[in-house]
Design a protein around this motif. Sequence first.
Motif, PDB file in Angstrom:
ATOM      1  N   ASP A 203       0.955  -1.214  -0.010  1.00  0.00           N
ATOM      2  CA  ASP A 203       0.096  -0.014   0.057  1.00  0.00           C
ATOM      3  C   ASP A 203       0.939   1.353  -0.112  1.00  0.00           C
ATOM      4  N   VAL A 204       2.109   1.318   0.725  1.00  0.00           N
ATOM      5  CA  VAL A 204       3.000   2.295   0.962  1.00  0.00           C
ATOM      6  C   VAL A 204       3.766   2.605  -0.465  1.00  0.00           C
ATOM      7  N   ILE A 205       4.003   1.474  -1.117  1.00  0.00           N
ATOM      8  CA  ILE A 205       4.768   1.596  -2.353  1.00  0.00           C
ATOM      9  C   ILE A 205       3.751   2.122  -3.435  1.00  0.00           C
ATOM     10  N   GLN A 222      15.012  11.378  -3.701  1.00  0.00           N
ATOM     11  CA  GLN A 222      13.784  10.924  -3.134  1.00  0.00           C
ATOM     12  C   GLN A 222      14.369  10.085  -1.968  1.00  0.00           C
ATOM     13  N   PHE A 223      13.793  10.377  -0.726  1.00  0.00           N
ATOM     14  CA  PHE A 223      14.174   9.860   0.396  1.00  0.00           C
ATOM     15  C   PHE A 223      12.994   9.369   1.316  1.00  0.00           C
ATOM     16  N   LEU A 224      13.263   8.277   2.057  1.00  0.00           N
ATOM     17  CA  LEU A 224      12.402   7.475   2.741  1.00  0.00           C
ATOM     18  C   LEU A 224      12.839   7.857   4.169  1.00  0.00           C
ATOM     19  N   LEU A 225      11.451   8.096   5.090  1.00  0.00           N
ATOM     20  CA  LEU A 225      11.841   8.402   6.614  1.00  0.00           C
ATOM     21  C   LEU A 225      10.831   7.336   7.212  1.00  0.00           C
ATOM     22  N   GLY A 226      11.287   6.344   7.850  1.00  0.00           N
ATOM     23  CA  GLY A 226      10.414   5.603   8.859  1.00  0.00           C
ATOM     24  C   GLY A 226      10.942   5.594  10.280  1.00  0.00           C
ATOM     25  N   VAL A 233       8.774  -0.585   8.217  1.00  0.00           N
ATOM     26  CA  VAL A 233       7.937  -0.606   6.867  1.00  0.00           C
ATOM     27  C   VAL A 233       9.067   0.136   5.949  1.00  0.00           C
ATOM     28  N   ALA A 234       9.620   1.111   6.239  1.00  0.00           N
ATOM     29  CA  ALA A 234      10.596   1.734   5.274  1.00  0.00           C
ATOM     30  C   ALA A 234      11.585   0.689   4.781  1.00  0.00           C
ATOM     31  N   LEU A 235      12.067  -0.163   5.770  1.00  0.00           N
ATOM     32  CA  LEU A 235      13.149  -1.244   5.193  1.00  0.00           C
ATOM     33  C   LEU A 235      12.455  -2.249   4.217  1.00  0.00           C
ATOM     34  N   LYS A 236      11.309  -2.530   4.758  1.00  0.00           N
ATOM     35  CA  LYS A 236      10.401  -3.425   3.775  1.00  0.00           C
ATOM     36  C   LYS A 236      10.373  -3.028   2.464  1.00  0.00           C
TER      37      LYS A 236
END
Length: 407
Positions: A203-205, A222-226, A233-236
Amino acid sequence: MALSFPTSLRQSISSNPFSLFLQRQQEPYHHSIRNPTHHQFDPNPSLVSNLRARRRIHLTVSAKKKAVIEGVSEELNKIAGLNLDFAPARRRVRSAFADAQQQLDHCLFKLAPPGIRTREWYEINLRGLEIFLKSWLPEPGAKIKGSLFFCHGYGDTCTFFFEGIAKRIAAAGYAVYAMDYPGFGLSEGLHGYIPNFDDLVDDVIEQYTKIKGRPELKGLPQFLLGQSMGGAVALKVHLKEPRGWDGVLLVAPMCKIAEDVKPKPEVLKVLGLLSKVIPKAKLFPAKDLDELMFRELKKRRMAPYNVICYSDPVRLRTGMELLRATGDIESQLDEVCAPLLILHGAEDKVTDPLVSQFLYQQALSTDKTLKLYDGSYHCILEGEPDERIFAIFDDIVSWLDRRSMNN
């Protein structure tokens, strides 16, 4: 309600930090989100019969009463006490508390940068659920250095405290985007229920892929923050699309369950069995984590104003999915290859900073940084003294800027 388990499990359940007691929901379960009908849950008769054939352990069934929120009217407390199982009630409560939240004496609200452009909207995902999204952009005319996509923690929402976090990062020149997972915050779905962690990741992707394709973000890093469970979630997300991100930032990530707090194998077996019979049933944790989240007492007292946060006991299937997800991540840490920033409070008792050190050591990334903050608890972006919170923001923005300087 009584369920039967082998006598050998009694000591394991009662002595384990994850001691769990089933809790009945305050309202009957609903199978359909769009057209709910009331009914009594009827577990698999043969499975329950087999369980009853063994010697019994009684699991307490109770209902949790919501605490009174100090400093707000009786009317607002009544609204906060609504059953939040479904999104319409959560949206009503969030709207009712909007003004009260903004009046809180917290640096994230009082010192929020002006001029930030915000937008809220909903998208229907591939599974037919309405997903809440929000963006924060720098003030008009300011150059956008890159984009940052947020994954919130367990039970949390991308509103409330994250509003202040997002505004500070946006003021530094970044377009910030966030979403509520299905079943959390303002998105549709049974509150606090994760039937499948990989579906949540998908769903996030799905949502962030749509946003990343916007013309105004073309060519930008583009960066991801978890944060907390959002770290998992971010690692997955990263592991499913390893070339999709220019960097991953993790704040107190939940990426491995320490052995000393993981339920014993025989307890896990029972919980796994129950999660198939009554997956939506809530659990009553033995340990109250409130005092372990926020170091500063004044800020801890503001946490109840996050009225759409899921604070009830963990649902059975959700708990099993969290354990499964962290197990999957632990087995793949040596496949983490994105530029990595890990931030963790050294005194965090909710997610272990030693696990962040383990992640740092195991990750394949050649560009990786670990920062441990002496004396800090779990919520390092919300619950620390102001000067520590601002220092952590400086660390985040400096790290982003060094990887965005060519844009």
